[in-house]
Design an enzyme around this catalytic site. Structure first.
Site, short mmCIF file in Angstrom:
data_model
loop_
_atom_site.label_atom_id
_atom_site.label_comp_id
_atom_site.label_asym_id
_atom_site.label_seq_id
_atom_site.Cartn_x
_atom_site.Cartn_y
_atom_site.Cartn_z
N LYS A 216 82.59 -20.44 15.03
CA LYS A 216 83.10 -21.40 16.05
C LYS A 216 84.09 -22.27 15.24
O LYS A 216 84.16 -22.53 14.29
CB LYS A 216 81.91 -22.19 16.56
CG LYS A 216 80.65 -21.43 16.97
CD LYS A 216 80.75 -20.87 18.53
CE LYS A 216 79.65 -20.09 18.79
NZ LYS A 216 79.73 -19.54 20.29
N LYS B 84 80.28 -13.04 13.13
CA LYS B 84 80.59 -12.35 14.31
C LYS B 84 82.09 -12.97 14.71
O LYS B 84 81.90 -14.14 14.91
CB LYS B 84 79.58 -12.53 15.01
CG LYS B 84 79.87 -12.16 16.67
CD LYS B 84 78.38 -12.10 17.49
CE LYS B 84 78.68 -12.01 18.88
NZ LYS B 84 79.50 -12.85 19.54
N ASP C 220 83.49 -13.98 18.19
CA ASP C 220 83.07 -14.39 19.44
C ASP C 220 83.37 -13.23 20.51
O ASP C 220 84.48 -12.66 20.47
CB ASP C 220 83.46 -15.92 20.16
CG ASP C 220 82.49 -16.19 20.88
OD1 ASP C 220 82.60 -16.04 22.23
OD2 ASP C 220 81.65 -17.17 20.42
N GLU C 221 82.58 -12.99 21.36
CA GLU C 221 83.11 -12.07 22.38
C GLU C 221 84.35 -12.01 23.11
O GLU C 221 85.11 -11.21 23.59
CB GLU C 221 81.99 -11.93 23.65
CG GLU C 221 81.80 -13.01 24.43
CD GLU C 221 81.02 -14.29 23.91
OE1 GLU C 221 80.60 -15.19 24.75
OE2 GLU C 221 80.56 -14.12 22.72
N HIS D 158 78.08 -6.86 22.49
CA HIS D 158 77.92 -8.26 22.97
C HIS D 158 77.63 -7.93 24.69
O HIS D 158 78.45 -7.17 25.17
CB HIS D 158 79.03 -9.04 22.81
CG HIS D 158 78.65 -10.51 23.15
ND1 HIS D 158 78.66 -10.81 24.53
CD2 HIS D 158 78.06 -11.48 22.51
CE1 HIS D 158 78.51 -12.10 24.61
NE2 HIS D 158 77.99 -12.57 23.29
N SER E 200 70.56 -14.64 20.03
CA SER E 200 71.52 -15.37 19.82
C SER E 200 71.69 -16.47 20.78
O SER E 200 71.49 -16.26 22.01
CB SER E 200 72.77 -14.68 19.63
OG SER E 200 73.90 -15.36 19.46
#
Length: 471
Positions: free
Chosen positions: A166, A192, A194-195, A285, A370
């Protein structure tokens, strides 16, 4: 001879067959049906069976050119839903011949493609599917499987730890890679994308892939552990998606990622095949799932989306947390977590599982917890999900007052403490807070995290709940 009789006839005359014995090769579906006022449940259930298989609104002469008995869907059982007025579970059996082999896309187009806009129904929800062994055997499934993943990563006996980077949008590739490095260095197994990070003007995919690969290799060299960053290969076309996956493979990284609902099942299955052929793990995701699965009376339950993903292919999938900020009741969540991981699952209505499902050794998928979780949740997560899970702390890592690496340290220390306590036979549900407090005495990073998040709760009623079971 009767000959062809034009006109409209009731669906239930042809498609409601309570005496039908289901076959082992049938695909079975459980629909939650809310008929319009005045429509009897048998007619509504039969309408669902008809419109999702061979039926149409009127009799057509070409029906005489085929064997409807062989190809029609059949509504074979209807039960009222306890505690709900005018709501029923309709069970429908579909002959296997209606479906293309190895195509989740075709399965969904047939079963849920048309019938959800049907006027005779106020609402319709697909609660569960029983996929027959014969059909499962036409799918490759997940690229690797849980044990193969552990062997590739050399990580055993505990859940894996992840973190979504983030702010999800706006970082440059170099700063993004730096955040990845800090998290992995501190003790996480994965970070990861983000989607919604694909390839935007502020950070093109190729730059991100390069900096994230560098971050992972640097962290790997320093910690002696294998590290991965889920590189999101989701793209506007299948060709572009595969191009990104190829580049990831050329960088030698262990894992890529896909948004399987927005990307679509056809793209997802192509990517899963590529990943198996090229030794890449595939993180999935579920962006957009709540559009489909959140309402209790209409749409499709997540357990169906999860089964479909296991057939299409993916090594990890997001599956709710039970304790964080996003929807997910414990019994329902554990029901579909077992459907993802286990080889054989018994029918169990108390967990929302309508059918016994045999996966005949199709590889399993690791559930990912998550969304709004932090160190205080660690004992509950360890107890609920067991070892075969990825626990992902985005804000719960990057929100640490001292930065990303100490945030990662706090999570790793908390996890190791919970696993150790569990292995010693302690009750994580009862003693969870004590276990975290004890561990924080010798980890200043964990102590700081405990202080920041001690009061955070996301207490809202779940929207999607189990039906009361008839006593």
């Amino acid at each position: 001879s009767v000959g062809f009789k034009a006109g409209v006839k009731e669906y239930k005359l042809t498609y409601y067959t309570p005496e039908y014995e289901t076959k082992d090769t049938d695909i079975l579906a459980a629909f939650r049906v809310t008929p319009q006022p005045g429509v009897p449940p048998e007619e509504a259930g039969a309408a669902v069976a008809a419109e999702s298989s061979t039926g149409t609104w009127t009799t057509v002469w070409t029906d005489g050119l085929t064997s409807l008995d062989r190809y029609k869907g059949r509504c074979y059982h209807i039960e009222p839903v306890a505690g709900e007025e005018d709501q029923y579970i309709a069970y429908v059996a579909y002959p296997l011949d209606l479906f293309e082999e190895g195509s989740v896309t075709n399965m969904f187009t047939s079963i849920v493609g048309n019938v959800f806009g049907f006027k005779a129904l106020r609402a319709l929800r697909l609660e569960d599917l029983r996929i027959p062994v014969a059909y499962i055997k036409t799918f490759q499934g997940p690229p690797h499987a849980i044990q193969v993943e552990r062997d590739k990563l050399n990580k055993y006996g505990r859940p894996l730890l992840g973190c979504t980077i983030k702010p999800k949008l706006g970082l440059s590739a170099k700063n993004y890679g730096r955040a990845v490095y800090e998290c992995l260095r501190g003790g996480l197994d994965f970070t990861k994308d983000d989607e919604n990070v694909n390839s935007q003007p502020f950070m093109r995919w190729r730059d991100r892939f390069l900096f994230c690969a560098e971050a992972x290799y640097k962290a790997q060299a320093e910690t002696g552990e294998i590290k991965g960053h889920y590189l999101n290969a989701t793209a506007g076309t299948c060709e572009e998606m595969i191009k990104r996956a190829v580049f990831a493979r050329e960088l030698g990284v262990p894992i890529v990622m896909h948004d399987y609902l927005t990307g679509g099942f056809t793209a997802n299955t192509s990517l899963a095949h590529y990943c198996r052929d090229n030794g890449l793990l595939l993180h999935i995701h579920r962006a957009m799932h709540a559009v489909i699965d959140r309402q209790k009376n209409h749409g499709m339950h997540f357990r169906v989306l999860x089964k479909a993903l296991r057939m299409s292919g993916g090594d990890h999938i997001h599956a709710g947390t039970v304790v964080g900020k996003l929807e997910g009741e414990r019994d329902i969540t554990l029901g579909f977590v077992d459907l993802l991981r286990d080889d054989f699952i018994e029918k169990d209505r108390s967990r929302g599982i309508y059918f016994t499902q045999d996966w005949v050794s199709l590889p399993g998928v690791i559930p990912v917890a998550s969304g709004g979780i932090h160190v205080w949740h660690m004992p509950a997560l360890t107890e609920i999900f067991g070892d075969d899970a990825v626990l992902q702390f985005g804000g719960g890592t990057l929100g640490h007052p001292w930065g990303n690496a100490p945030g990662a340290v706090a999570n790793r220390v908390a996890l190791e403490a919970c696993v150790k306590a569990r292995n010693e036979g302690r009750d994580l549900a009862a003693e969870g807070n004590d276990i975290i407090r004890e561990a924080s005495k010798w980890s200043p990073e964990l102590a700081a995290a405990c202080e920041v998040w001690k009061e955070i709760r996301f207490n809202f009623q779940a929207v999607d709940t189990l039906d009361p079971l008839k006593s």
